[in-house]
Scaffold this motif. Structure first.
Motif, PDB file in Angstrom:
ATOM      1  N   GLN A 105     -43.302  85.331  15.914  1.00 51.27           N
ATOM      2  CA  GLN A 105     -44.038  85.923  14.801  1.00 51.27           C
ATOM      3  C   GLN A 105     -45.323  85.140  14.567  1.00 51.27           C
ATOM      4  N   ASP A 111     -42.592  92.517  18.014  1.00 48.45           N
ATOM      5  CA  ASP A 111     -42.572  91.563  16.902  1.00 48.45           C
ATOM      6  C   ASP A 111     -43.023  92.224  15.610  1.00 48.45           C
ATOM      7  N   VAL A 143     -40.757  93.143  11.689  1.00 47.62           N
ATOM      8  CA  VAL A 143     -41.171  92.866  10.306  1.00 47.62           C
ATOM      9  C   VAL A 143     -40.669  93.952   9.360  1.00 47.62           C
TER      10      VAL A 143
END
Length: 969
Positions: free
Chosen positions: A778, A851, A855
């Motif tokens: 991240q 990635d 989230v």
């Protein structure tokens, strides 16, 4: 009114030939550049801080730079693709990896998966996969076609120092018709193995298919393992560590090939066998092992000034050597009268290669002595021939190409005589061998003088090319004299050296002081110079032109001389010395932490400035002679008034010793009291001396900054650093405001803390440490991308409901006004919600997509699947839709199975997706059949070559007879 300032930005770098952190790669002329200037020696691809640069080895010319804007991380390693020689993978200090196309000097793919510096990279044979190892002990396999990280392998406990793809080639078997076929279940390009070494002294083999380690050995018994070299045919490898021992390993490729076909693993079978250990000549840490791609040689180097070239003997050579030893032993036994029976013959060394001592197979051929400590080597596979060429990059900022003559070249060579070698070419003129200690600009700002230990260079500021190089002593300070034709250098031995730039000659060497000359400054009137030394004295030198007789003639020629006229004695060593621009005052910084200000005419003490806790290293006086700024090893800057010697402000400026300060020399834009400071913390700061505020922070250097110089008009600043680079910072037209700069710095601090916390969370989640995990990281970029997707989903779902209600209402009222949609959709030409969400997702980089999807909270999965269903039904971007769908199913499998609403949606999604994929499959099949048909037509209509059977048979019977070829239209 809020005051604005003009921004300084980094414009160019020069003076650095090769960074000592990264490796070097040799490429032929046609691969490295599209330029038609082929010189025959090839090109050297090297790292230069955050850039990759390409040098013409023969001419020493810079051919190209690969640099991405706003990238500040240093290059740590890079590798060349084996399939496409124009593609290079570059690893950086921040853990990112970029794929560059050397033809167009642009980034193709950007990966971010490591938490620290990338230390090892390797492509597979097909060029579609990349493996990387880093200081964070992780190994990541990347898919270059899909632009994603496949998985992350964990098993090593220290920095990865070497990694290599092992790909057993498929065995081609003839079928019943005589055609070549690959057996079912045979190795393909998606499978393979990895071999890796680490500082934890372990060597491991990994199975890529099953994503786990299948074998581990201790590579070094006495310390860390630093170097891995794998033979071109992948049948063996060499590892080396802290001492001078080389460990030789045999790799069982047949066993790995068999294992890739079998489902059950043989736990007892070993694929890596240690054959033996040989000590090399050097006892330093071994940094690199490189096999020649075609010849039976390999190169080994440590941190010393030498490269060892080792010969790999063939089976015939080994057998001849063993036979000679056996013969000598028998002769010795016969001479001593010992009877040779069967038991003695049985003790003689066997001729089986598997049991031969390793020292019989490998022998040291030659030690190549280099001009500096070697940090990387690469074989230069030039013209086909018996000679060898090797390219060496050294830590003292130079490249050297050596030619090594093999024994086939040397006609009269003795048996054990080492091979001859010679240095063919070198790239050393465009940079210093040691750190630059002093900088000076000419009075017209066109030339720059840089002085280091043993070398003075004159540069063209506009083109950044070196126009003069002089040999000098250990230079500590330098300055141009008025007229810009003469440079004066002060050395550590106390000598003043005077150089003529136009004639490239040294004019004079004066023993000026008993101690080191730490500083010199030219008088503002340009008629004299003052020097400050460690012998506690300052000396004033006038410029005089004397007529010198030319030996052997009656003629004389004018020559510049420095004549001493005054001496000022002080109580301690002088570290810095400055005239005030009005020629009234002279300031001296002493080793006792004070600054003393004297009158120039009478040399009487005027002011004594004290307040620093450590010695003042540098100082400067403003254009109006009213302010003096001092910097010290105590990390503080102090501003003083020269009227009364009062300290206007003292502030903590840097995180390390401040090495240089410099005022802007004029007041054209009301910036005469602005000044720059440079420190060992790798940064330069721009200050307002009236408001005592920091205006800007200039970051870019990767080492301690030793010196800075400001142009006469303040248009640019040049800095010199321990990383051996010279950087030009130019003043642009962009305005900056102090409040905005402070906010930007706070944002950078917040983002840095955020990414550090994310990294700590990832490291903390390794309690149950699996061998293979997802390859992701991240970053601020992925977090922002995830937020954009969530925002688009929220807007899209609301708009879908609005449009659904409006369409239902329109059935009963055809004259209904258009729906009240969000202004964002109207601004984008009344785009539909599903098209808007798709455009947001498509704008995210492929390498960051997974990635970014992580989230999203689980509450956003239902809206996302709603849009996925719409995209599938309309056949919009099917590959992207499938990738998002399968990733979300894998990530949220348990929650999706437990949700009724999602299960019902998945049923409809599956029906639509199968229909869309079937249509795509049919289309691809049709196109493939058409291409095959076209290929057959091309083959039938082209000219064919076939071999006459009679001549072929006669050619097989008699090797000397040539084959007969007949062309038939």
């Amino acid at each position: 009114m809020v005051k604005s300032y003009l921004k300084y930005e980094h414009s160019k770098s020069f003076g650095l030939i090769t960074s000592p952190l990264a490796n070097v790669i040799w490429t032929p002329d046609e691969i490295a550049s599209t330029s038609s200037r082929n010189t025959g020696a090839g090109r050297a691809i090297v790292a230069a801080n955050e850039e990759i640069i390409c040098w013409d080895i023969k001419k020493g010319e810079l051919l190209g730079r690969w640099k991405e804007a706003n990238l500040k991380a240093e290059v740590t390693t890079f590798a060349q693709s084996k399939a496409d020689r124009d593609i290079f993978a570059v690893g950086y200090q921040d853990g990112s990896i970029r794929l560059w196309d050397s033809k167009i000097s642009t980034v193709i793919i950007n990966f971010n998966g490591h938490r620290s510096a990338v230390t090892a990279l390797d492509f597979d044979d097909s060029g579609v996969r990349l493996v990387s190892g880093a200081k964070d002990t992780d190994i990541i396999v990347w898919d270059l076609v899909a632009e994603v990280g496949l998985f992350k392998l964990r098993g090593h406990t220290d920095q990865i120092t070497g990694i290599h793809f092992l790909q057993p080639k498929a065995v081609i078997l003839p079928d019943t018709d005589g055609d070549a076929v690959t057996p079912p279940g045979e190795y393909d390009s998606r499978e393979g193995f990895l071999i890796s070494i680490s500082k934890d002294a372990l060597i491991k083999i990994w199975n890529i298919t099953s994503q786990h380690c299948i074998e581990t050995h201790v590579a070094q018994n006495n310390g860390e393992c630093w170097a891995l070299g794998v033979s071109p045919d992948d049948t063996g490898c060499i590892t080396a560590g802290n001492d001078g021992e080389l460990a030789f390993w045999a790799i069982d490729l047949a066993g790995l090939r068999y294992m890739s076909r079998e489902t059950a693993e043989d736990a007892e079978r070993k694929f890596l066998t240690k054959r033996g250990v040989i000590s090399r000549q050097g006892t330093e840490r071994t940094l690199g092992i490189s096999f020649h791609p075609r010849s039976d040689y390999f190169a080994v180097h440590g941190s010393e000034k030498a490269i060892e070239i080792w010969k790999i003997h063939s089976i015939n050579e080994v057998q001849k050597s063993l036979a000679r030893k056996r013969k000598r032993r028998r002769e010795k036994m016969a001479k001593e009268g010992i009877k040779q029976d069967d038991t003695i013959n049985a003790m003689e060394p066997p001729l089986d290669m598997a049991s031969v001592d390793i020292s019989e197979v490998f022998s040291l051929s030659v030690i190549v002595r280099t001009g500096g400590k070697v940090h990387s080597v690469c074989w230069a596979a030039g013209k086909a021939g018996k000679s060898l060429q090797i390219l060496a990059a050294t830590t003292n900022n130079q490249l050297e190409l050596y030619h090594i003559s093999t024994k086939e070249d040397q006609k009269k060579v003795k048996k054990n005589e080492p091979l001859d070698y010679s240095r063919q070419f070198s790239v050393d003129l465009p940079g210093h061998r040691t750190d630059i200690r002093s900088l000076a600009l000419s009075f017209d700002d066109r030339m720059l003088a840089s002085a280091s230990s043993g070398c003075l260079k004159i540069w063209n500021v506009k083109t950044n090319t070196c126009i003069r190089t002089f040999e000098c002593g250990y230079a500590l300070c330098c300055a141009f004299l008025p007229g810009d034709k003469i440079v004066v250098v002060g050395t550590k031995s106390g000598e003043l050296e005077v150089f003529d730039v136009t004639s490239s000659a040294i004019l004079d060497t004066i023993k000026a002081h008993e101690g080191s000359i730490w500083a010199l400054h030219v008088h503002p009137n340009g008629r004299s110079v003052v020097t400050g030394s460690a012998d506690k004295s300052a000396k004033f030198w006038n410029f005089e032109v004397v007529q010198e007789e030319i030996p052997g003639t009656k003629r004389s020629s004018p020559k510049l001389k420095l004549a001493q006229n005054r001496t000022l004695k002080v109580n301690d060593d002088i570290l810095s010395i400055r005239f005030s621009p009005d020629s009234r005052l002279l300031a001296l910084a002493l080793l006792d932490n004070t600054v003393k200000v004297f009158f120039v005419d009478s040399l009487k003490l005027f002011l004594n400035l004290y307040g620093h806790k450590l010695p003042v290293l540098n100082m400067d006086i403003s254009f109006d002679s009213k302010l003096i700024v001092t910097c010290s090893a105590d990390k503080n800057i102090r501003l003083w008034g020269l009227d009364f010697g009062d300290c206007h402000r003292a502030f903590f400026a840097h995180q390390d010793s401040i090495m240089a300060v410099a005022f802007v020399p004029h007041n054209q834009d009301d910036n005469g009291h602005h000044f720059f400071s440079a420190s060992k913390d790798h940064s330069i700061k721009y200050w307002d001396g009236d408001k005592f505020e920091q205006i800007q922070k200039l970051e870019g250097h990767h080492g301690e900054i030793w010196s800075i110089v400001v142009s006469r008009m303040g248009e640019f600043v040049i800095s010199a650093s321990h990383d051996k680079s010279l950087r030009v910072w130019e003043q642009g037209d962009e305005q900056i405001f102090l409040e905005e700069e402070k906010e930007r710095e706070l944002e950078e601090l917040y983002e840095g803390a955020l990414t550090a916390n994310l990294g700590d969370d990832e490291a903390g989640n390794e309690g149950t440490k699996f061998e293979a995990v997802a390859a992701g990281k991240q970053t601020v970029e992925t977090l922002m991308a995830g937020e954009k997707i969530a925002e688009a989903l929220d807007l899209g779902i609301i708009d879908l409901e609005i449009m659904k209600e409006w369409q239902e209402a329109k059935l009963s009222n055809p004259k209904l006004a258009p729906a009240a949609r969000d202004p964002q959709f109207l601004a984008l030409n009344n785009i539909s919600a599903e098209a808007y969400v798709l455009s947001v997702v498509q704008k995210i980089k492929s390498s960051s997509l997974q990635d970014a999807l992580l989230v999203l909270p689980f509450s956003k999965v239902l809206p996302l699947f709603t849009f996925l269903n719409i995209w599938v039904s309309r056949e919009w971007s099917i590959p992207l839709t499938c990738r998002i769908l399968f990733f979300m199913l894998k990530t949220h499998h348990r929650q999706i199975v437990a949700s009724k609403a999602l299960r019902q949606m998945l049923v409809g999604l599956r029906v639509n997706l199968r229909a869309a994929l079937k249509r795509n499959k049919d289309e691809m099949g049709f196109n493939l059949a058409a291409l095959k048909y076209i290929a057959r037509q091309v083959l039938e209509n082209s000219v064919s070559d076939y071999v006459n059977e009679e001549s072929w048979e006669s050619g097989v019977a008699k090797v000397a007879t040539k084959r007969a070829f007949i062309d038939v239209a």
